[in-house]
Design a protein around this motif. Structure first.
Motif, PDB file in Angstrom:
ATOM      1  N   VAL A 186      56.040  82.070 -14.499  1.00 43.84           N
ATOM      2  CA  VAL A 186      55.852  83.511 -14.678  1.00 43.84           C
ATOM      3  C   VAL A 186      54.596  84.023 -13.970  1.00 43.84           C
ATOM      4  CG1 VAL A 186      54.512  83.563 -16.817  1.00 43.84           C
ATOM      5  CG2 VAL A 186      56.187  85.328 -16.360  1.00 43.84           C
ATOM      6  N   LEU A 187      53.656  83.161 -13.670  1.00 43.09           N
ATOM      7  CA  LEU A 187      52.388  83.581 -13.079  1.00 43.09           C
ATOM      8  C   LEU A 187      52.537  84.400 -11.796  1.00 43.09           C
ATOM      9  CD1 LEU A 187      49.324  83.509 -13.419  1.00 43.09           C
ATOM     10  CD2 LEU A 187      49.324  81.405 -12.074  1.00 43.09           C
ATOM     11  N   PRO A 188      53.315  83.981 -10.798  1.00 36.89           N
ATOM     12  CA  PRO A 188      53.433  84.812  -9.589  1.00 36.89           C
ATOM     13  C   PRO A 188      54.058  86.181  -9.870  1.00 36.89           C
ATOM     14  CG  PRO A 188      54.755  82.810  -9.370  1.00 36.89           C
ATOM     15  CD  PRO A 188      54.031  82.726 -10.663  1.00 36.89           C
ATOM     16  N   PHE A 189      54.988  86.244 -10.815  1.00 39.43           N
ATOM     17  CA  PHE A 189      55.599  87.525 -11.156  1.00 39.43           C
ATOM     18  C   PHE A 189      54.583  88.450 -11.821  1.00 39.43           C
ATOM     19  CE2 PHE A 189      59.128  84.537 -10.959  1.00 39.43           C
ATOM     20  CZ  PHE A 189      59.975  85.209 -10.100  1.00 39.43           C
ATOM     21  N   ALA A 190      53.738  87.885 -12.669  1.00 39.98           N
ATOM     22  CA  ALA A 190      52.702  88.686 -13.322  1.00 39.98           C
ATOM     23  C   ALA A 190      51.687  89.200 -12.303  1.00 39.98           C
ATOM     24  CB  ALA A 190      52.007  87.860 -14.398  1.00 39.98           C
ATOM     25  N   VAL A 191      51.344  88.381 -11.327  1.00 38.30           N
ATOM     26  CA  VAL A 191      50.396  88.798 -10.287  1.00 38.30           C
ATOM     27  C   VAL A 191      50.992  89.917  -9.438  1.00 38.30           C
ATOM     28  CG1 VAL A 191      49.222  88.028  -8.176  1.00 38.30           C
ATOM     29  CG2 VAL A 191      49.156  86.603 -10.237  1.00 38.30           C
ATOM     30  N   VAL A 192      52.247  89.779  -9.048  1.00 37.36           N
ATOM     31  CA  VAL A 192      52.913  90.819  -8.258  1.00 37.36           C
ATOM     32  C   VAL A 192      53.030  92.110  -9.072  1.00 37.36           C
ATOM     33  CG1 VAL A 192      55.111  91.480  -7.189  1.00 37.36           C
ATOM     34  CG2 VAL A 192      54.127  89.232  -6.743  1.00 37.36           C
ATOM     35  N   ALA A 193      53.347  91.996 -10.358  1.00 37.76           N
ATOM     36  CA  ALA A 193      53.445  93.182 -11.215  1.00 37.76           C
ATOM     37  C   ALA A 193      52.093  93.884 -11.312  1.00 37.76           C
ATOM     38  CB  ALA A 193      53.936  92.792 -12.601  1.00 37.76           C
ATOM     39  N   ALA A 194      51.029  93.125 -11.510  1.00 36.77           N
ATOM     40  CA  ALA A 194      49.693  93.715 -11.594  1.00 36.77           C
ATOM     41  C   ALA A 194      49.325  94.400 -10.278  1.00 36.77           C
ATOM     42  CB  ALA A 194      48.666  92.648 -11.952  1.00 36.77           C
ATOM     43  N   ALA A 195      49.656  93.769  -9.170  1.00 31.74           N
ATOM     44  CA  ALA A 195      49.366  94.362  -7.858  1.00 31.74           C
ATOM     45  C   ALA A 195      50.156  95.656  -7.669  1.00 31.74           C
ATOM     46  CB  ALA A 195      49.683  93.368  -6.749  1.00 31.74           C
ATOM     47  N   ALA A 196      51.409  95.666  -8.087  1.00 32.06           N
ATOM     48  CA  ALA A 196      52.237  96.871  -7.948  1.00 32.06           C
ATOM     49  C   ALA A 196      51.687  98.004  -8.813  1.00 32.06           C
ATOM     50  CB  ALA A 196      53.684  96.566  -8.328  1.00 32.06           C
ATOM     51  N   VAL A 197      51.273  97.678 -10.027  1.00 31.54           N
ATOM     52  CA  VAL A 197      50.701  98.707 -10.911  1.00 31.54           C
ATOM     53  C   VAL A 197      49.422  99.261 -10.294  1.00 31.54           C
ATOM     54  CG1 VAL A 197      49.615  99.107 -13.152  1.00 31.54           C
ATOM     55  CG2 VAL A 197      51.773  97.858 -13.025  1.00 31.54           C
ATOM     56  N   LEU A 198      48.565  98.385  -9.812  1.00 33.07           N
ATOM     57  CA  LEU A 198      47.309  98.836  -9.197  1.00 33.07           C
ATOM     58  C   LEU A 198      47.557  99.656  -7.933  1.00 33.07           C
ATOM     59  CD1 LEU A 198      45.056  95.691  -9.693  1.00 33.07           C
ATOM     60  CD2 LEU A 198      44.887  97.902 -10.868  1.00 33.07           C
ATOM     61  N   ALA A 199      48.602  99.308  -7.191  1.00 34.75           N
ATOM     62  CA  ALA A 199      48.913 100.052  -5.969  1.00 34.75           C
ATOM     63  C   ALA A 199      49.368 101.477  -6.259  1.00 34.75           C
ATOM     64  CB  ALA A 199      49.992  99.322  -5.166  1.00 34.75           C
ATOM     65  N   THR A 200      49.804 101.731  -7.479  1.00 38.17           N
ATOM     66  CA  THR A 200      50.254 103.083  -7.835  1.00 38.17           C
ATOM     67  C   THR A 200      49.183 103.869  -8.589  1.00 38.17           C
ATOM     68  OG1 THR A 200      51.213 102.409  -9.959  1.00 38.17           O
ATOM     69  CG2 THR A 200      52.642 102.286  -8.016  1.00 38.17           C
ATOM     70  N   ALA A 201      47.999 103.332  -8.700  1.00 37.81           N
ATOM     71  CA  ALA A 201      46.947 103.953  -9.517  1.00 37.81           C
ATOM     72  C   ALA A 201      46.582 105.356  -9.060  1.00 37.81           C
ATOM     73  CB  ALA A 201      45.714 103.064  -9.547  1.00 37.81           C
ATOM     74  N   ARG A 202      46.714 105.645  -7.792  1.00 36.58           N
ATOM     75  CA  ARG A 202      46.345 106.976  -7.284  1.00 36.58           C
ATOM     76  C   ARG A 202      47.538 107.911  -7.144  1.00 36.58           C
ATOM     77  NH1 ARG A 202      41.052 106.953  -4.004  1.00 36.58           N
ATOM     78  NH2 ARG A 202      40.048 105.198  -4.996  1.00 36.58           N
ATOM     79  N   ARG A 203      48.681 107.443  -7.538  1.00 42.00           N
ATOM     80  CA  ARG A 203      49.880 108.277  -7.471  1.00 42.00           C
ATOM     81  C   ARG A 203      49.896 109.256  -8.643  1.00 42.00           C
ATOM     82  NH1 ARG A 203      54.395 105.881  -4.229  1.00 42.00           N
ATOM     83  NH2 ARG A 203      53.244 104.697  -2.670  1.00 42.00           N
ATOM     84  N   PRO A 204      50.634 110.359  -8.488  1.00 37.33           N
ATOM     85  CA  PRO A 204      50.729 111.325  -9.591  1.00 37.33           C
ATOM     86  C   PRO A 204      51.344 110.680 -10.841  1.00 37.33           C
ATOM     87  CG  PRO A 204      51.680 112.222  -7.572  1.00 37.33           C
ATOM     88  CD  PRO A 204      51.359 110.789  -7.300  1.00 37.33           C
ATOM     89  N   ALA A 205      50.914 111.136 -11.972  1.00 37.98           N
ATOM     90  CA  ALA A 205      51.450 110.723 -13.281  1.00 37.98           C
ATOM     91  C   ALA A 205      51.243 109.241 -13.582  1.00 37.98           C
ATOM     92  CB  ALA A 205      52.917 111.095 -13.399  1.00 37.98           C
ATOM     93  N   PHE A 206      50.180 108.663 -13.045  1.00 34.29           N
ATOM     94  CA  PHE A 206      49.916 107.239 -13.285  1.00 34.29           C
ATOM     95  C   PHE A 206      49.713 106.956 -14.775  1.00 34.29           C
ATOM     96  CE2 PHE A 206      46.739 103.783 -13.694  1.00 34.29           C
ATOM     97  CZ  PHE A 206      47.519 102.739 -13.232  1.00 34.29           C
ATOM     98  N   ARG A 207      48.916 107.774 -15.429  1.00 33.42           N
ATOM     99  CA  ARG A 207      48.647 107.536 -16.857  1.00 33.42           C
ATOM    100  C   ARG A 207      49.909 107.676 -17.694  1.00 33.42           C
ATOM    101  NH1 ARG A 207      42.994 109.860 -18.792  1.00 33.42           N
ATOM    102  NH2 ARG A 207      42.870 107.818 -19.757  1.00 33.42           N
ATOM    103  N   ALA A 208      50.725 108.641 -17.385  1.00 32.88           N
ATOM    104  CA  ALA A 208      51.977 108.825 -18.121  1.00 32.88           C
ATOM    105  C   ALA A 208      52.903 107.631 -17.908  1.00 32.88           C
ATOM    106  CB  ALA A 208      52.671 110.108 -17.683  1.00 32.88           C
ATOM    107  N   ARG A 209      52.943 107.133 -16.675  1.00 27.05           N
ATOM    108  CA  ARG A 209      53.773 105.964 -16.372  1.00 27.05           C
ATOM    109  C   ARG A 209      53.261 104.739 -17.123  1.00 27.05           C
ATOM    110  NH1 ARG A 209      53.820 107.081 -11.553  1.00 27.05           N
ATOM    111  NH2 ARG A 209      52.183 105.712 -10.816  1.00 27.05           N
TER     112      ARG A 209
END
Length: 110
Positions: free
Chosen positions: A7-30
């Motif tokens: 599960v470790l690589p999937f968790a790392v990719v998920a964290a990276a994807a979440v961080l990559a969207t941090a400046r997108r609109p509605a980040f907190r709501a998402r």
């Protein structure tokens, strides 16, 4: 290979994807929606994994799990819905095309 290492690589990719969207609109709501979804999925996973293991539908080799359990289910089983609850909306946001301004919006800024 153990379940935590799987599960470790999937968790790392998920964290990276979440961080990559941090400046997108509605980040907190998402993030809030993902957290609520994660809680629901974690509860359902804990209940139904325990029921399925108790019914003898499947087992986990002791040498492949961390040894930490919630009832009969290894804690690693909770990582899959947790990763999915955050990764799916983040990846969907990354794949979304940016909206181009509508013609009537361009004139409204004058």
């Amino acid at each position: 290979m153990t379940y935590p290492l799987i599960v470790l690589p999937f968790a790392v990719v998920a964290a990276a994807a979440v961080l990559a969207t941090a400046r997108r609109p509605a980040f907190r709501a998402r993030l809030r929606a993902s957290a609520i979804t994660a809680i629901v999925l974690l509860l359902l996973t804990a209940v139904f994994d325990n029921l399925m293991i108790a019914a003898g539908l499947f087992t986990y080799p002791e040498e492949l799990i961390s040894g930490i359990r919630i009832g009969l289910a290894p804690i690693e089983d909770l990582s899959y819905p947790l990763v999915a609850a955050f990764a799916v909306p983040a990846v969907a946001e990354l794949l979304r095309r940016p909206r181009s301004p509508r013609p009537q919006d361009a004139g409204a800024s004058r």
